[in-house]
Design an enzyme around this catalytic site. Structure first.
Site, PDB file in Angstrom:
ATOM      1  N   SER A 198       2.338  53.050 132.897  1.00 46.81           N
ATOM      2  CA  SER A 198       2.709  54.325 132.285  1.00 46.81           C
ATOM      3  C   SER A 198       1.877  54.663 131.048  1.00 46.81           C
ATOM      4  O   SER A 198       1.800  55.833 130.672  1.00 46.81           O
ATOM      5  CB  SER A 198       4.200  54.298 131.920  1.00 46.81           C
ATOM      6  OG  SER A 198       4.474  53.198 131.073  1.00 46.81           O
ATOM      7  N   GLY A 218      -3.454  49.175 130.622  1.00 47.94           N
ATOM      8  CA  GLY A 218      -2.327  48.846 129.746  1.00 47.94           C
ATOM      9  C   GLY A 218      -2.101  47.348 129.701  1.00 47.94           C
ATOM     10  O   GLY A 218      -2.873  46.571 130.273  1.00 47.94           O
ATOM     11  N   ASP A 277       1.347  44.236 129.048  1.00 45.02           N
ATOM     12  CA  ASP A 277       2.760  43.955 128.756  1.00 45.02           C
ATOM     13  C   ASP A 277       2.920  43.306 127.396  1.00 45.02           C
ATOM     14  O   ASP A 277       3.948  43.466 126.736  1.00 45.02           O
ATOM     15  CB  ASP A 277       3.341  43.064 129.860  1.00 45.02           C
ATOM     16  CG  ASP A 277       3.248  43.743 131.207  1.00 45.02           C
ATOM     17  OD1 ASP A 277       3.820  44.837 131.346  1.00 45.02           O
ATOM     18  OD2 ASP A 277       2.555  43.227 132.096  1.00 45.02           O
ATOM     19  N   LYS A 284      -0.626  40.764 131.539  1.00 46.88           N
ATOM     20  CA  LYS A 284      -0.536  41.952 132.367  1.00 46.88           C
ATOM     21  C   LYS A 284       0.129  41.606 133.696  1.00 46.88           C
ATOM     22  O   LYS A 284       0.295  40.452 134.018  1.00 46.88           O
ATOM     23  CB  LYS A 284      -1.946  42.516 132.634  1.00 46.88           C
ATOM     24  CG  LYS A 284      -2.570  43.126 131.385  1.00 46.88           C
ATOM     25  CD  LYS A 284      -3.934  43.735 131.660  1.00 46.88           C
ATOM     26  CE  LYS A 284      -3.998  44.615 132.860  1.00 46.88           C
ATOM     27  NZ  LYS A 284      -2.978  45.680 132.935  1.00 46.88           N
ATOM     28  N   GLY A 285       0.479  42.657 134.434  1.00 53.16           N
ATOM     29  CA  GLY A 285       1.048  42.426 135.761  1.00 53.16           C
ATOM     30  C   GLY A 285       2.473  42.917 135.904  1.00 53.16           C
ATOM     31  O   GLY A 285       3.098  42.675 136.933  1.00 53.16           O
ATOM     32  N   GLY A 344       3.337  45.708 136.569  1.00 56.01           N
ATOM     33  CA  GLY A 344       3.350  46.589 137.743  1.00 56.01           C
ATOM     34  C   GLY A 344       2.814  45.894 138.988  1.00 56.01           C
ATOM     35  O   GLY A 344       2.510  46.541 139.986  1.00 56.01           O
ATOM     36  N   GLU A 398      -6.509  44.536 138.741  1.00 55.63           N
ATOM     37  CA  GLU A 398      -6.824  44.913 137.351  1.00 55.63           C
ATOM     38  C   GLU A 398      -7.824  43.922 136.742  1.00 55.63           C
ATOM     39  O   GLU A 398      -8.748  44.311 136.023  1.00 55.63           O
ATOM     40  CB  GLU A 398      -5.545  44.948 136.510  1.00 55.63           C
ATOM     41  CG  GLU A 398      -4.627  46.092 136.888  1.00 55.63           C
ATOM     42  CD  GLU A 398      -3.297  46.052 136.164  1.00 55.63           C
ATOM     43  OE1 GLU A 398      -2.762  47.123 135.901  1.00 55.63           O
ATOM     44  OE2 GLU A 398      -2.793  44.960 135.865  1.00 55.63           O
ATOM     45  N   LYS A 416       4.181  46.250 122.156  1.00 49.00           N
ATOM     46  CA  LYS A 416       3.515  45.236 122.981  1.00 49.00           C
ATOM     47  C   LYS A 416       2.788  44.178 122.146  1.00 49.00           C
ATOM     48  O   LYS A 416       2.342  43.171 122.686  1.00 49.00           O
ATOM     49  CB  LYS A 416       2.485  45.912 123.906  1.00 49.00           C
ATOM     50  CG  LYS A 416       3.010  47.075 124.739  1.00 49.00           C
ATOM     51  CD  LYS A 416       3.856  46.578 125.870  1.00 49.00           C
ATOM     52  CE  LYS A 416       4.315  47.668 126.821  1.00 49.00           C
ATOM     53  NZ  LYS A 416       3.263  48.352 127.525  1.00 49.00           N
TER      54      LYS A 416
HETATM   55  C1  5RP Z   1       0.414  46.664 135.724  1.00 44.08           C
HETATM   56  C2  5RP Z   1       0.132  46.342 134.310  1.00 44.08           C
HETATM   57  C3  5RP Z   1       0.438  47.391 133.305  1.00 44.08           C
HETATM   58  O1  5RP Z   1      -0.752  47.785 132.695  1.00 44.08           O
HETATM   59  C4  5RP Z   1       1.415  46.822 132.309  1.00 44.08           C
HETATM   60  O2  5RP Z   1       2.587  46.430 133.006  1.00 44.08           O
HETATM   61  C5  5RP Z   1       1.794  47.860 131.236  1.00 44.08           C
HETATM   62  O3  5RP Z   1       2.493  48.912 131.820  1.00 44.08           O
HETATM   63  P1  5RP Z   1       3.102  50.115 130.961  1.00 44.08           P
HETATM   64  O4  5RP Z   1       1.944  50.815 130.334  1.00 44.08           O
HETATM   65  O5  5RP Z   1       3.828  50.971 131.989  1.00 44.08           O
HETATM   66  O6  5RP Z   1       4.041  49.533 129.935  1.00 44.08           O
HETATM   67  O7  5RP Z   1      -0.350  45.275 133.956  1.00 44.08           O
HETATM   68  O8  5RP Z   1       0.239  45.555 136.552  1.00 44.08           O
END
Ligand code: 5RP
Length: 224
Positions: A34, A88, A90, A100-101, A103, A109, A127
């Protein structure tokens, strides 16, 4: 393992700020989630105003948003070296390690980030941490799930198979695999943990990233 953040303002500020790094003629990796969605939408506006770039999507989500935003797409087969990748995270720590991950897109990525001359992460201030502690997503070959689970426990992790929402059973990644979210508590040496995770047969990719070149972190008081 995605925790919904209400900080849309921060996500938007961070995401849009990275769009200014994109120049005419670049081939750019487009991340998932997002926050980077704000980058992609902003780049779409720039394309509508005449910017000429190509994107490489890290997921079906990024692909759909890029198409909706009129960004022309290419592949790593056609453009193996990217000028820039934006994504992005986490969690990000003071030494620019990231997890990350959230999503379930971290394998693609990471491939895209490592194909780029410059990798930029966009995140809101929630974050940013001194020490990483977010559960580490691990993409796992379904055939190897029990072996991987055992090895992760031997490393001191607590793996949890990620389950679907609006789908019974496990999340299936864009690559057809499972995801385990592995709680290691505080991760004081992310590089060492990453090396150990790389040694597990059937663990396709883990979510520890060590190749950030730049962080666009939105803070209420300004930028870093
Ligand atoms: C997806 C990712 C995203 O970049 C991570 O989860 C951050 O997501 P968001 O910007 O919705 O907080 O690694 O696999």
């Amino acid at each position: 393992m995605k925790v919904a953040s209400s900080n849309q303002e921060g996500k938007r500020a961070a995401g849009e700020s990275a769009a200014c790094l994109i120049k005419d003629g670049m081939v750019v990796g487009l991340g998932t989630g997002s926050t980077v969605a704000w980058t992609i939408r902003k780049v779409g506006e720039m394309v509508e105003s005449g910017l000429d770039i190509l994107g490489v999507a890290t997921s079906y989500q990024a692909e759909a948003l890029a198409i909706e935003s009129s960004i022309r797409l290419t592949t790593l087969s056609q453009h193996p070296v990217l000028d820039l990748a934006i994504d992005g995270a986490d969690q990000v720590d003071a030494n620019l390690f990231a997890i990350k991950g959230g999503g379930a897109a971290h394998t693609r990525e990471k491939v895209v980030a490592c194909s780029a001359r410059k990798f930029v992460v966009v995140a809101d201030e929630s974050k940013y941490v001194e020490t990483l502690s977010h559960p580490v997503p691990a993409e796992v070959l379904p055939f190897a799930a029990r072996l991987v689970e055992r090895r992760l426990k031997e490393l001191g992790g607590v793996p949890v198979l990620r389950l679907g929402k609006m789908k019974d059973g496990p999340v299936i990644t864009d690559n057809g695999n499972f995801v385990m979210d592995v709680d290691f508590g505080a991760i004081v040496d992310p590089a060492a943990l990453a090396a150990k995770l790389c040694g597990i047969p059937g663990l396709v990719e883990h979510g520890i990233f060590d190749n950030l070149d730049e962080l666009h972190l939105a803070r209420r008081a300004g930028w870093r």
